[in-house]
Design an enzyme around this catalytic site. Structure first.
Site, PDB file in Angstrom:
ATOM      1  N   HIS A 147       0.925  -1.321   0.108  1.00 46.83           N
ATOM      2  CA  HIS A 147      -0.007   0.050  -0.225  1.00 46.83           C
ATOM      3  C   HIS A 147       0.910   1.123   0.047  1.00 46.83           C
ATOM      4  O   HIS A 147       0.377   2.431   0.515  1.00 46.83           O
ATOM      5  CB  HIS A 147      -1.103   0.045   1.163  1.00 46.83           C
ATOM      6  N   ARG A 165      -1.501  18.537   2.512  1.00 40.65           N
ATOM      7  CA  ARG A 165      -0.185  18.814   2.383  1.00 40.65           C
ATOM      8  C   ARG A 165       0.418  18.593   1.135  1.00 40.65           C
ATOM      9  O   ARG A 165      -0.363  18.118   0.221  1.00 40.65           O
ATOM     10  CB  ARG A 165       0.460  18.075   3.389  1.00 40.65           C
TER      11      ARG A 165
END
Ligand code: ADP
Length: 652
Positions: free
Chosen positions: A235, A297
């Site tokens: 992942h 971000r």
């Protein structure tokens, strides 16, 4: 615009932010831990301030210390980069209290998106499609198991506070749920101090497609097109590209609109990324994408967006934080050519991508037309166990996808990185993999093709080992020649243990070497023109590249590193766990769990201990059946690479 910035980060992203900040005329202020005193980002900035010990918890994550430096250095703003405190609402608030602008979204937006469960609930309300599943409050294992059954297997357990793929487990059968839940919760508790999870339907043939969004404080929000980050392992993203292959324009518009809606729903400002999971089973479709999470971000992979749009996202971040309006409207955003990024990591693809630490004894990163390299290290830099072991990002931009992949593959093939093991050869193979080139891939591609990509143990490379052995022998010969000058009664060679070793004559001798820590015997036949060295009868591959250091020869052959050392016969066989039943720590880390006790009977392949390193868990398994005879490490303790943990004696 600001006149100075404190960069609250390290490594490549600190360097990347400094570059734009300098171009905009800002005074750049770096911070560093004791491990980074000599780091590139420190030298690149106008000034630098020490903030503590190497572990991030004692330096890069200490809010008070960063604020103290910001005030002392009179910083106008703080750029958090990614990771560390970039998605920490308390840090954003602390900056505001200190009168320093946080280059990022308002704390409320960070909080709204901080936990996956709440973010999903919020998006559902805003009309953005979310992955079906359970994201409620109840956490009783039996209840969660029931939910998983209702959702239907396969399901994915995710830490609500998750990030970086941590605390995530795919479960394909009801019987496997309990173990997976326990593992996910433990990993989540360790990484985030929050064990709560949610359960999602596991999308088959999943494609990870994310939208870069930007919003200003004047109510404008746009998207800067998508990135495809489907090539992942555990992942975590490995290769990212823009645009997504096979992306229909109407889907781009719909996903873009959903992403902008998501940003607006939380009062967003600055750069953000809305991540979607798409079902790629029958091609990308309008009704086949769902919100996963929003990262509040700058992303690691932002350079591919910069390449196709021609924008500098860090500049936009500064402008928005300074109160300016977005410089472009949606229809002014360009999409030119195709860009692909590969993340070069100090890790070992042959050993489950285990992080690999050590000094970069050689580093030669590619350059050229269409190639961008973002890095925070240089030759001689140390890859420590304290931080993310990324070495560099290489980004290729070309008119077409296939040209960009060719460019990237060639750039990776001429990259030299030695010392720690790296994924460079693996990345180059990925760029050349047929299925990926054809656009026929999903997030399981790497796992399915591990063997073809060289991500399985490759065994001894004799040609490389022989080259290393020959170089060691040459070093030794030179050393002995030197010694004989001054001290004629020094014994002949070490390896000194090699009985009857002599420098000339036509004798053949065997001498011990360590190849990647394993004991191997090399042969040398001494003829009139010097020694002829072989390993298993194979001669040195002279086309391989050998890097010599005082204690090892690093041989790079077809991008794969083989490390050859002199076997010190006085110490006895070097142990790296395995055949003698000793289980040793494969790397520095924390022993999370000991799954056996002294006296336990174990099967071959049984999990005996769990180590956490770089916030990931690694299970150690018994290499043979037997009885646990002694346990020398305690659960919860820090263990050094190579430290003995326990021994398994075979049954009599
Ligand atoms: P993290 O915040 O830890 O990175 P994400 O929620 O972003 O976690 O998911 C990481 C990756 O896991 C995704 O990129 C995708 O490959 C995979 N993934 C996440 N959710 C699903 C799902 N429901 N079905 C299939 N794969 C998924």
């Amino acid at each position: 615009m600001f006149s100075s910035v404190l960069i609250a980060n390290r490594g490549e992203i600190a360097c990347r932010i400094a570059r734009t900040a300098k171009r905009l005329g800002l005074r750049t202020i770096a911070v560093y831990s004791e491990a980074d005193a000599g780091a590139l980002h420190v030298r690149l900035c106008d000034e630098a301030h020490g903030i503590g010990a190497p572990p991030a918890r004692e330096s890069y994550l200490v809010i008070e210390r960063l604020i103290e430096v910001a005030l002392r250095a009179r910083a106008d703003c703080v750029h958090p980069g990614y990771g560390f405190l970039s998605e920490n609402a308390e840090f954003a608030e602390a900056c505001a209290r200190a009168g320093v602008t946080f280059v990022g979204p308002p704390p409320t937006a960070i909080r709204a998106m901080g936990l996956k469960d709440r973010a999903k609930a919020l998006m559902q309300k805003a009309g953005v499609p979310v992955v079906p599943g359970y994201h409620g409050e109840r956490q009783q294992p039996a209840f969660l198991k029931e939910k998983a059954y209702e959702i239907g297997y396969p399901v994915l357990i995710k830490a609500v506070a998750g990030g970086g793929g941590k605390g995530m487990r795919r479960v394909s059968k009801h019987a496997e749920f309990d173990d997976a839940l326990e593992a996910a919760q433990r990993e989540a508790q360790n990484a985030f101090g929050d064990a709560r999870v949610l359960i999602e339907k596991y999308v088959t043939a999943p494609r990870h497609i994310e939208m870069q969004v930007f919003a200003d404080t004047h109510g404008n929000a746009i998207h800067l097109n998508e990135r495809d980050c489907s090539l992942q392992r555990r992942h975590q993203k490995v290769i990212e590209e823009a645009p997504a292959p096979g992306m229909p324009p109407e889907l781009r518009a719909a996903m873009g609109a959903a992403a902008v809606q998501a940003a607006k729903a939380v009062g967003y400002a600055g750069a953000g990324t809305v991540e979607f999971i798409a079902d790629g089973a029958k091609g990308l479709r309008l009704d086949g994408f769902w919100f996963m999470e929003m990262n509040t971000r700058l992303q690691v992979e932002h350079p591919v967006t910069e390449a196709i749009t021609g924008l500098d996202l860090v500049e936009w971040q500064f402008r928005v934080a300074a109160g300016e309006k977005l410089p472009l409207t949606q229809d002014q955003v360009a999409l030119a050519g195709h860009a692909v990024e590969a993340r070069i990591y100090a890790e070992d693809p042959e050993r489950g991508f285990l992080p690999s630490t050590g000094r970069l004894v050689a580093l030669d990163l590619p350059a050229g037309e269409g190639i961008r390299v973002d890095t925070g290290v240089e030759p001689g830099s140390e890859i420590t166990p304290y931080y993310d072991p990324m070495i560099a990002k290489v980004i290729a931009h070309a008119p077409t996808r296939s040209a960009a992949l060719d460019l990237l593959a060639a750039a990776l093939e001429r990259t030299v990185a030695a010392g720690p093991r790296t994924n460079v050869a693996f990345l180059a193979k990925l760029c050349r993999a047929d299925g990926f080139r054809a656009g026929d891939f999903d997030t399981g591609f790497i796992e399915r093709n591990a063997a073809a990509l060289g991500a399985t143990p490759q065994g001894l490379d004799q040609g490389a080992a022989a080259l290393g052995a020959a170089r060691l022998l040459a070093q030794d010969t030179a050393r002995i020649a030197q010694r004989l000058d001054g001290a004629p009664d020094e014994p002949p060679s070490p390896w000194d243990a090699t009985d009857g070793f002599q420098l000339s004559g036509s004798r053949s001798v065997e001498f011990p070497i360590l190849v990647d820590g394993e004991a191997v015997r090399a042969q040398a036949r001494f003829g009139p023109i010097g020694p002829n060295v072989t390993v298993d009868g194979i001669t040195p591959d002279a086309s391989a590249r050998a890097i010599e250091t005082v204690d090892a020869i690093y041989v790079l052959r077809h991008g794969r590193q083989t490390t050859v050392r002199r076997a010190d016969t006085s110490i006895g066989a070097l142990d790296h766990g395995g055949s003698d039943g000793r289980i040793t720590a494969p790397m520095h880390g924390r022993l999370l769990a000991l799954l056996v006790q002294k006296g336990d009977k174990v099967e071959k392949g049984q999990r005996v201990a769990v180590i956490e390193a770089m916030k990931m868990e690694h299970a150690l398994t018994a290499q043979r059946a037997g009885i646990v005879t002694d346990v020398t490490a305690a659960a919860g303790s820090q263990v050094a690479e190579g430290a003995k943990l326990l021994t398994i004696e075979p049954l009599a």
